[in-house]
Design a protein around this motif. Sequence first.
Motif, PDB file in Angstrom:
ATOM      1  N   GLU A 178    -113.378  30.086 -55.734  1.00  0.00           N
ATOM      2  CA  GLU A 178    -112.726  30.693 -54.561  1.00  0.00           C
ATOM      3  C   GLU A 178    -111.441  30.948 -55.247  1.00  0.00           C
ATOM      4  N   HIS A 179    -110.694  30.486 -55.947  1.00  0.00           N
ATOM      5  CA  HIS A 179    -109.344  30.788 -56.319  1.00  0.00           C
ATOM      6  C   HIS A 179    -109.483  31.562 -57.509  1.00  0.00           C
ATOM      7  N   ALA A 180    -110.543  31.764 -58.377  1.00  0.00           N
ATOM      8  CA  ALA A 180    -110.829  32.717 -59.473  1.00  0.00           C
ATOM      9  C   ALA A 180    -112.129  33.348 -59.608  1.00  0.00           C
ATOM     10  N   PRO A 181    -112.258  34.150 -58.834  1.00  0.00           N
ATOM     11  CA  PRO A 181    -113.748  34.741 -58.688  1.00  0.00           C
ATOM     12  C   PRO A 181    -114.062  35.748 -59.747  1.00  0.00           C
ATOM     13  N   TRP A 182    -115.068  36.020 -60.208  1.00  0.00           N
ATOM     14  CA  TRP A 182    -115.560  37.035 -61.035  1.00  0.00           C
ATOM     15  C   TRP A 182    -116.015  38.254 -60.313  1.00  0.00           C
ATOM     16  N   TYR A 183    -115.695  39.265 -60.927  1.00  0.00           N
ATOM     17  CA  TYR A 183    -115.930  40.573 -60.300  1.00  0.00           C
ATOM     18  C   TYR A 183    -117.099  41.278 -61.278  1.00  0.00           C
ATOM     19  N   ILE A 184    -118.177  41.657 -61.009  1.00  0.00           N
ATOM     20  CA  ILE A 184    -119.113  42.234 -61.810  1.00  0.00           C
ATOM     21  C   ILE A 184    -118.997  43.671 -61.746  1.00  0.00           C
ATOM     22  N   VAL A 185    -118.414  44.684 -62.607  1.00  0.00           N
ATOM     23  CA  VAL A 185    -118.007  45.814 -62.491  1.00  0.00           C
ATOM     24  C   VAL A 185    -119.181  46.780 -63.168  1.00  0.00           C
ATOM     25  N   PRO A 186    -120.044  47.482 -62.487  1.00  0.00           N
ATOM     26  CA  PRO A 186    -120.911  48.352 -63.111  1.00  0.00           C
ATOM     27  C   PRO A 186    -120.157  49.326 -64.125  1.00  0.00           C
ATOM     28  N   SER A 187    -120.600  49.330 -65.240  1.00  0.00           N
ATOM     29  CA  SER A 187    -119.732  50.159 -66.074  1.00  0.00           C
ATOM     30  C   SER A 187    -120.468  51.169 -67.080  1.00  0.00           C
ATOM     31  N   ASP A 188    -121.729  51.698 -66.696  1.00  0.00           N
ATOM     32  CA  ASP A 188    -122.331  52.598 -67.512  1.00  0.00           C
ATOM     33  C   ASP A 188    -121.486  54.019 -67.207  1.00  0.00           C
ATOM     34  N   THR A 189    -120.761  54.225 -65.999  1.00  0.00           N
ATOM     35  CA  THR A 189    -120.066  55.387 -65.821  1.00  0.00           C
ATOM     36  C   THR A 189    -118.624  55.096 -65.979  1.00  0.00           C
ATOM     37  N   LYS A 190    -118.114  55.772 -66.898  1.00  0.00           N
ATOM     38  CA  LYS A 190    -116.677  55.234 -67.045  1.00  0.00           C
ATOM     39  C   LYS A 190    -115.724  55.423 -66.169  1.00  0.00           C
ATOM     40  N   TRP A 191    -115.701  56.713 -65.475  1.00  0.00           N
ATOM     41  CA  TRP A 191    -114.579  56.808 -64.486  1.00  0.00           C
ATOM     42  C   TRP A 191    -114.800  55.949 -63.408  1.00  0.00           C
ATOM     43  N   TYR A 192    -116.365  55.632 -63.028  1.00  0.00           N
ATOM     44  CA  TYR A 192    -116.423  54.611 -62.070  1.00  0.00           C
ATOM     45  C   TYR A 192    -115.642  53.101 -62.379  1.00  0.00           C
ATOM     46  N   ARG A 193    -115.982  52.765 -63.616  1.00  0.00           N
ATOM     47  CA  ARG A 193    -115.201  51.577 -64.099  1.00  0.00           C
ATOM     48  C   ARG A 193    -113.884  51.503 -64.029  1.00  0.00           C
ATOM     49  N   ASN A 194    -113.169  52.588 -64.581  1.00  0.00           N
ATOM     50  CA  ASN A 194    -111.621  52.577 -64.442  1.00  0.00           C
ATOM     51  C   ASN A 194    -111.145  52.791 -62.984  1.00  0.00           C
ATOM     52  N   TRP A 195    -112.031  53.497 -61.981  1.00  0.00           N
ATOM     53  CA  TRP A 195    -111.491  53.714 -60.727  1.00  0.00           C
ATOM     54  C   TRP A 195    -111.544  52.226 -60.113  1.00  0.00           C
ATOM     55  N   ALA A 196    -112.697  51.367 -60.202  1.00  0.00           N
ATOM     56  CA  ALA A 196    -112.923  50.298 -59.404  1.00  0.00           C
ATOM     57  C   ALA A 196    -112.113  49.182 -59.996  1.00  0.00           C
ATOM     58  N   ILE A 197    -111.643  49.270 -61.327  1.00  0.00           N
ATOM     59  CA  ILE A 197    -110.793  47.993 -61.799  1.00  0.00           C
ATOM     60  C   ILE A 197    -109.250  48.316 -61.111  1.00  0.00           C
ATOM     61  N   SER A 198    -109.091  49.660 -61.075  1.00  0.00           N
ATOM     62  CA  SER A 198    -107.792  49.904 -60.846  1.00  0.00           C
ATOM     63  C   SER A 198    -107.557  49.536 -59.392  1.00  0.00           C
ATOM     64  N   GLN A 199    -108.689  49.579 -58.428  1.00  0.00           N
ATOM     65  CA  GLN A 199    -108.522  49.330 -57.107  1.00  0.00           C
ATOM     66  C   GLN A 199    -108.506  47.888 -57.091  1.00  0.00           C
ATOM     67  N   LEU A 200    -109.329  47.095 -57.951  1.00  0.00           N
ATOM     68  CA  LEU A 200    -109.240  45.775 -57.764  1.00  0.00           C
ATOM     69  C   LEU A 200    -107.812  45.072 -58.245  1.00  0.00           C
ATOM     70  N   LEU A 201    -107.208  45.627 -59.226  1.00  0.00           N
ATOM     71  CA  LEU A 201    -105.961  45.307 -59.602  1.00  0.00           C
ATOM     72  C   LEU A 201    -105.028  45.759 -58.356  1.00  0.00           C
ATOM     73  N   ARG A 202    -104.772  46.661 -57.913  1.00  0.00           N
ATOM     74  CA  ARG A 202    -103.956  47.241 -56.970  1.00  0.00           C
ATOM     75  C   ARG A 202    -104.304  46.225 -55.487  1.00  0.00           C
ATOM     76  N   ASP A 203    -105.489  46.081 -55.089  1.00  0.00           N
ATOM     77  CA  ASP A 203    -105.510  44.946 -54.231  1.00  0.00           C
ATOM     78  C   ASP A 203    -105.037  43.750 -54.556  1.00  0.00           C
ATOM     79  N   ALA A 204    -105.246  43.199 -55.804  1.00  0.00           N
ATOM     80  CA  ALA A 204    -104.760  41.870 -56.169  1.00  0.00           C
ATOM     81  C   ALA A 204    -103.064  41.780 -55.940  1.00  0.00           C
ATOM     82  N   LEU A 205    -102.590  42.907 -56.348  1.00  0.00           N
ATOM     83  CA  LEU A 205    -101.028  43.106 -56.329  1.00  0.00           C
ATOM     84  C   LEU A 205    -100.558  43.149 -54.816  1.00  0.00           C
ATOM     85  N   LEU A 206    -101.705  43.843 -53.997  1.00  0.00           N
ATOM     86  CA  LEU A 206    -100.923  44.041 -52.500  1.00  0.00           C
ATOM     87  C   LEU A 206    -100.882  42.779 -52.041  1.00  0.00           C
TER      88      LEU A 206
END
Lengths: 287, 287
Positions: free
Chosen positions: A235-263
């Motif tokens: 619960e305190h440290a979940p894993w996110y499985i990021v589909p990464s065959d598409t590079k732009w999707y991977r970057n976009w998704a992780i930037s969103q996750l990081l942004r949400d973590a900061l918010l």
Amino acid sequence: MTPEPAAKAVSLRETLRAADGPVTLLGYDPGSRPLAPGSKAKALKALASTGEELAAQQEMLYAGGASGDPRRVLLVLQGTDTSGKDGVVSHVVGQVGPAGVRITSFKKPTAEEAAHHFLWRIRRALPPAGLIGVFNRSHYEDVLVTRVHQSIDDAAWAERIADINAFERQLVESGTVLLKCFLHISYTEQRKRLLARLDDPTKYWKFNPADIDERAYWSDYQAAYAAAIAATSTEHAPWYIVPSDTKWYRNWAISQLLRDALLGMELSYPKADFDIEAARARLQPPF
Amino acid sequence: MTPEPAAKAVSLRETLRAADGPVTLLGYDPGSRPLAPGSKAKALKALASTGEELAAQQEMLYAGGASGDPRRVLLVLQGTDTSGKDGVVSHVVGQVGPAGVRITSFKKPTAEEAAHHFLWRIRRALPPAGLIGVFNRSHYEDVLVTRVHQSIDDAAWAERIADINAFERQLVESGTVLLKCFLHISYTEQRKRLLARLDDPTKYWKFNPADIDERAYWSDYQAAYAAAIAATSTEHAPWYIVPSDTKWYRNWAISQLLRDALLGMELSYPKADFDIEAARARLQPPF
């Protein structure tokens, strides 16, 4: 810069979060792009705009750290060779001020590191208050490579898993926001990326024939990742499985996750701890 | 990206390089903009384009480091409060991949640091092979603050200067390219910048009333900087005095100096140390 509606952001976290219970990576399509912007161009635009938010949030995090707030962020990147860990460091983490991040790439342990408990070198690399730490590979290597090559038995593996869960709980309790991302690529995509490195003389240095040897253990690695993710997605440290065959999707998704973590940290700039008017008065010419 | 003609680049280095012999900072105008592009807009454009060169050079440096080349770069930033050291880190260093840089901000020594020789903490922060290290303040603090506040006498100061020169010679001999920049601002510009921090709640955390106390020692600091620069501007590790009242000029100039330092290393991508065709053959489907 107005953040995107929270509903969508929460929903990406929920969508990519590893399911509770046993995990089989076959159930996660590395080529999928859940909740992606409508096109690559839109994703790149969204990435740039999220980058501005990330930079603004990171500045507040840093300001807080310099003023006694003990909180920090730790982004853990795991994935097989060519899954794009370096790409995330460059395209996502590269969007915030370099003084605000501390990046550690974990290689094969040195003799000194190997002589200590496996978390020793990890603890030494933890980010100080106010920083975003990035682990390019991490303590998870010690329950992956070792399991695939059977250099530890099941009991030792379980003990390490317990150590990791206790360690991460301590981190979270002492003010670290942990974001663990598994960059999930397909067997075919890895072949394509390895071959691409062989076609590009500026990429030879990234190529190691031993990576081909490791590729023979692909299924074992997938099973080891699945087992580690299932055992440490808390619960305190979940894993996110990021589909990464598409590079732009991977970057976009992780930037969103990081942004949400900061918010989620609800950061703000520290208030002045000095008399502003008195300081201004002292700074009048001719002084 | 075609580099600008070498003649111009060399000439910026020569122009900003501290003169041999005794230095008086009064002879260097902090508001000047030698060899600047014709306007702020042009300078920002040039900065962006130099940024691409920097990123490309840094990648080669990193690739070399990963392949046994011992060379590295160390950018030393010195200057009074508000001179723009953080700005250079953000706008110049921020242009290269974050995994390729290691930034260290030196604060007042901790008790442990103070109990060692003053170069102890400096040596621990040196960049590994292939990286660009950035010192935001450095070992020079130990011949500046101490001299201004007379916590060491002339003999101890001279000994530290000799230590610094020996240390920097060792660095250069073991493959470090040193780039030492003094960010030179005027007394009036510092007042303006300190007052600006008081007008901006997002900058309060950067403000310390003690900085106003230090401002009372302005002339002493200028003299201490001049003495340190004169005593440590050597052939292998010269000082550059960067006029820094104009922020865009400061960023542009340091990006040029850093770019030239990297170009001077004549970097190239490592050749493959494995059989490319054999690797390609192994990676054919269905493997």
